[in-house]
Design a protein around this motif. Structure first.
Motif, PDB file in Angstrom:
ATOM      1  N   ASN A 145       6.040 -43.829 -17.782  1.00  0.00           N
ATOM      2  CA  ASN A 145       5.612 -44.905 -18.679  1.00  0.00           C
ATOM      3  C   ASN A 145       4.593 -45.817 -17.992  1.00  0.00           C
ATOM      4  OD1 ASN A 145       6.138 -46.460 -21.283  1.00  0.00           O
ATOM      5  ND2 ASN A 145       6.556 -48.039 -19.738  1.00  0.00           N
ATOM      6  N   HIS A 196       0.841 -46.215 -19.461  1.00  0.00           N
ATOM      7  CA  HIS A 196       0.489 -47.441 -20.174  1.00  0.00           C
ATOM      8  C   HIS A 196      -0.070 -48.551 -19.271  1.00  0.00           C
ATOM      9  CE1 HIS A 196       2.196 -45.815 -23.827  1.00  0.00           C
ATOM     10  NE2 HIS A 196       3.317 -45.515 -23.172  1.00  0.00           N
ATOM     11  N   PHE A 215       7.411 -57.009 -27.180  1.00  0.00           N
ATOM     12  CA  PHE A 215       8.010 -55.757 -26.696  1.00  0.00           C
ATOM     13  C   PHE A 215       9.533 -55.838 -26.726  1.00  0.00           C
ATOM     14  CE2 PHE A 215       9.743 -53.082 -23.306  1.00  0.00           C
ATOM     15  CZ  PHE A 215       9.206 -51.851 -23.652  1.00  0.00           C
ATOM     16  N   PRO A 256      12.587 -52.863 -26.131  1.00  0.00           N
ATOM     17  CA  PRO A 256      12.909 -51.448 -25.895  1.00  0.00           C
ATOM     18  C   PRO A 256      13.765 -50.841 -27.004  1.00  0.00           C
ATOM     19  CG  PRO A 256      13.287 -52.751 -23.921  1.00  0.00           C
ATOM     20  CD  PRO A 256      13.014 -53.719 -25.020  1.00  0.00           C
ATOM     21  N   LYS A 302      13.677 -51.284 -30.085  1.00  0.00           N
ATOM     22  CA  LYS A 302      12.941 -51.011 -31.328  1.00  0.00           C
ATOM     23  C   LYS A 302      11.810 -50.000 -31.125  1.00  0.00           C
ATOM     24  CE  LYS A 302      13.944 -55.520 -33.390  1.00  0.00           C
ATOM     25  NZ  LYS A 302      13.380 -56.759 -33.984  1.00  0.00           N
ATOM     26  N   MET A 303      11.601 -49.545 -29.898  1.00  0.00           N
ATOM     27  CA  MET A 303      10.531 -48.585 -29.633  1.00  0.00           C
ATOM     28  C   MET A 303      10.965 -47.208 -30.127  1.00  0.00           C
ATOM     29  SD  MET A 303       8.258 -50.497 -28.320  1.00  0.00           S
ATOM     30  CE  MET A 303       7.075 -49.299 -27.737  1.00  0.00           C
ATOM     31  N   ARG A 304      10.080 -46.515 -30.822  1.00  0.00           N
ATOM     32  CA  ARG A 304      10.414 -45.223 -31.418  1.00  0.00           C
ATOM     33  C   ARG A 304       9.870 -44.036 -30.633  1.00  0.00           C
ATOM     34  NH1 ARG A 304      14.529 -45.876 -33.010  1.00  0.00           N
ATOM     35  NH2 ARG A 304      14.421 -43.854 -34.042  1.00  0.00           N
ATOM     36  N   MET A 357      10.995 -43.734 -24.535  1.00  0.00           N
ATOM     37  CA  MET A 357      11.814 -44.942 -24.558  1.00  0.00           C
ATOM     38  C   MET A 357      13.180 -44.676 -25.164  1.00  0.00           C
ATOM     39  SD  MET A 357      11.909 -47.957 -23.461  1.00  0.00           S
ATOM     40  CE  MET A 357      10.166 -48.125 -22.999  1.00  0.00           C
TER      41      MET A 357
END
Length: 418
Positions: free
Chosen positions: A316, A320, A357, A359, A361-363, A367
């Protein structure tokens, strides 16, 4: 036919019985014998090595019966003989070399095969058995034999011998049988421990072999994924296959550690160091710095989860924090916080996290994998904003791996300083 259930001693005809009036000397000897049996029992319970236990038994037995000679003979089925395994009073070259017959015509052989104790107070006039050459050579006049019997097959015979003209009586036999019973139980315990050790060694070998084969199989899968990635025209799909290959390789690394080292646990610090070294080529644009405290051991199955977490965090960061293969540094730190919890942190100096941000809710697949394994370890994921960059910290509560794992076995390292 001999009745094996009849354990009454076979006593030489005409052997004198002990006088009814027990002398002070006899009483003192009986007390001394009980003390010796107690001492022998303690040695046996302490788990002394078999050779030491045999040596102590013959020494104490000879002392308790005031005889010059005592020996323990092990039955050798292939030779049908009894080998002298331990002894006192005998000439050099007897112990470990000399043997006597194990047939019914031998006093020791009779005791072994029938289970009956044998007292022979006048070997020179003995008509029931032949006198073994070993006894005749040493001028033995009287002997007493009892079987060494554990829960399983007989080990052999415990025998005392003497040149004196005194006589063994049934009270002496009780002491000799007591010593044999203690030794017999210790021998049986040693047999069971030896069998258990062999079974455990076999089990460990099979586990290591299984993990070795799993590691090889996973390595093949990872190689196939990398080869497949090279043949695709889709950069996005190629990247996905590479990421999957890395995940498979991480699991393979865990199994490699399994068959190389301990079958139950892994040193987390050493494991993470190796894992990050393997990742250098997969995130070639980044330099990975590792500060890992050694001596924190975790279960092997938990190590796979930790490996996947670290892999996802590093990947990651490379993707990113340093997009488009921009060069950068990634810091990985493993240790304990003041509360004793295990902490795993991965930090970068990239552009930082978005303001919103979250974590949970990250799809994205990475993650989702990360949060799933964090939950599996009963851990907590903390996202910290740095200046510059960001830090992901995994906190695994003390005791999450059980009382025997996750413990600190080495002196804590200094705090990581980038």
């Amino acid at each position: 036919m001999v009745d094996l259930n009849d354990t009454k001693p076979v006593v030489e005809s005409g052997a004198n019985a002990e006088p009814l009036e027990i002398t002070q000397r006899t009483l003192e000897q009986r007390i001394h014998q009980q003390e010796l049996l107690s001492q022998l029992g303690v040695i046996a319970l302490q788990g002394a090595p078999l050779d030491q236990l045999l040596a102590e038994t013959v020494r104490m037995t000879a002392a308790g019966l005031r005889t010059q000679f005592c020996k323990i003979m092990e039955y050798i089925p292939a030779e049908k003989r009894l080998l002298v395994k331990a002894g006192v009073g005998w000439d050099a070259g007897i112990v470990g070399v000399a043997s006597v017959g194990a047939d019914l015509a031998s006093p020791a052989g009779f005791a072994l095969r029938t289970g009956k104790p044998v007292i022979s107070n006048h070997l020179e006039n003995e008509e029931r058995f032949r006198t073994p050459e070993l006894l005749a050579r040493h001028g033995i006049r009287r002997a007493m034999n009892v079987i060494l019997q554990g829960d399983g097959k007989p080990y052999g015979v415990l025998e005392v011998d003497s040149r004196s003209e005194d006589e063994f009586v049934e009270h002496d036999l009780a002491f000799l049988q007591g010593a044999a019973n203690i030794l017999g139980m210790a021998i049986e315990r040693e047999r069971r421990e030896r069998h258990l050790k062999r079974a455990l060694e076999r089990q460990q070998f099979l586990k290591k072999e299984m993990n070795h084969r799993i590691k090889n199989s996973l390595a093949i899968v990872a190689s196939i994924l990398r080869l497949q990635a090279r043949e695709l025209d889709s950069p996005e799909l190629t990247e996905k296959l590479k990421e999957t290959s890395l995940r498979v390789s991480a699991v393979a690394r865990a199994h490699e550690r399994l068959y190389r080292d301990d079958v139950e646990s892994i040193d987390l610090g050493i494991y993470v160091e190796e894992l990050c070294k393997d990742m250098d080529t997969s995130v070639a644009n980044c330099t990975i710095h590792v500060k890992a405290q050694h001596g924190i051991h975790i279960r092997n199955d938990n190590a796979v989860s930790v490996a996947i977490i670290i892999l996802e965090l590093i990947t990651n960061c490379a993707k990113h924090a340093y997009p488009n293969h921009k060069k950068g540094d990634i810091w990985v730190c493993i240790g304990r916080n003041p509360a004793g919890d295990i902490t795993i942190s991965v930090r970068d100096e990239g552009g930082g996290l978005p303001a919103d941000f979250n974590p949970a809710k990250m799809r994205g697949l990475g993650m989702r994998i990360l949060t799933a394994f964090v939950s599996q370890l009963n851990a907590k994921l903390v996202c910290n904003k740095r200046s510059p960059g960001s830090e992901f910290e995994i906190v695994i509560p003390r005791g999450s791996f059980g009382d025997s794992f996750g413990r600190e076995l080495a002196r804590p390292s200094d705090n990581f300083v980038a």
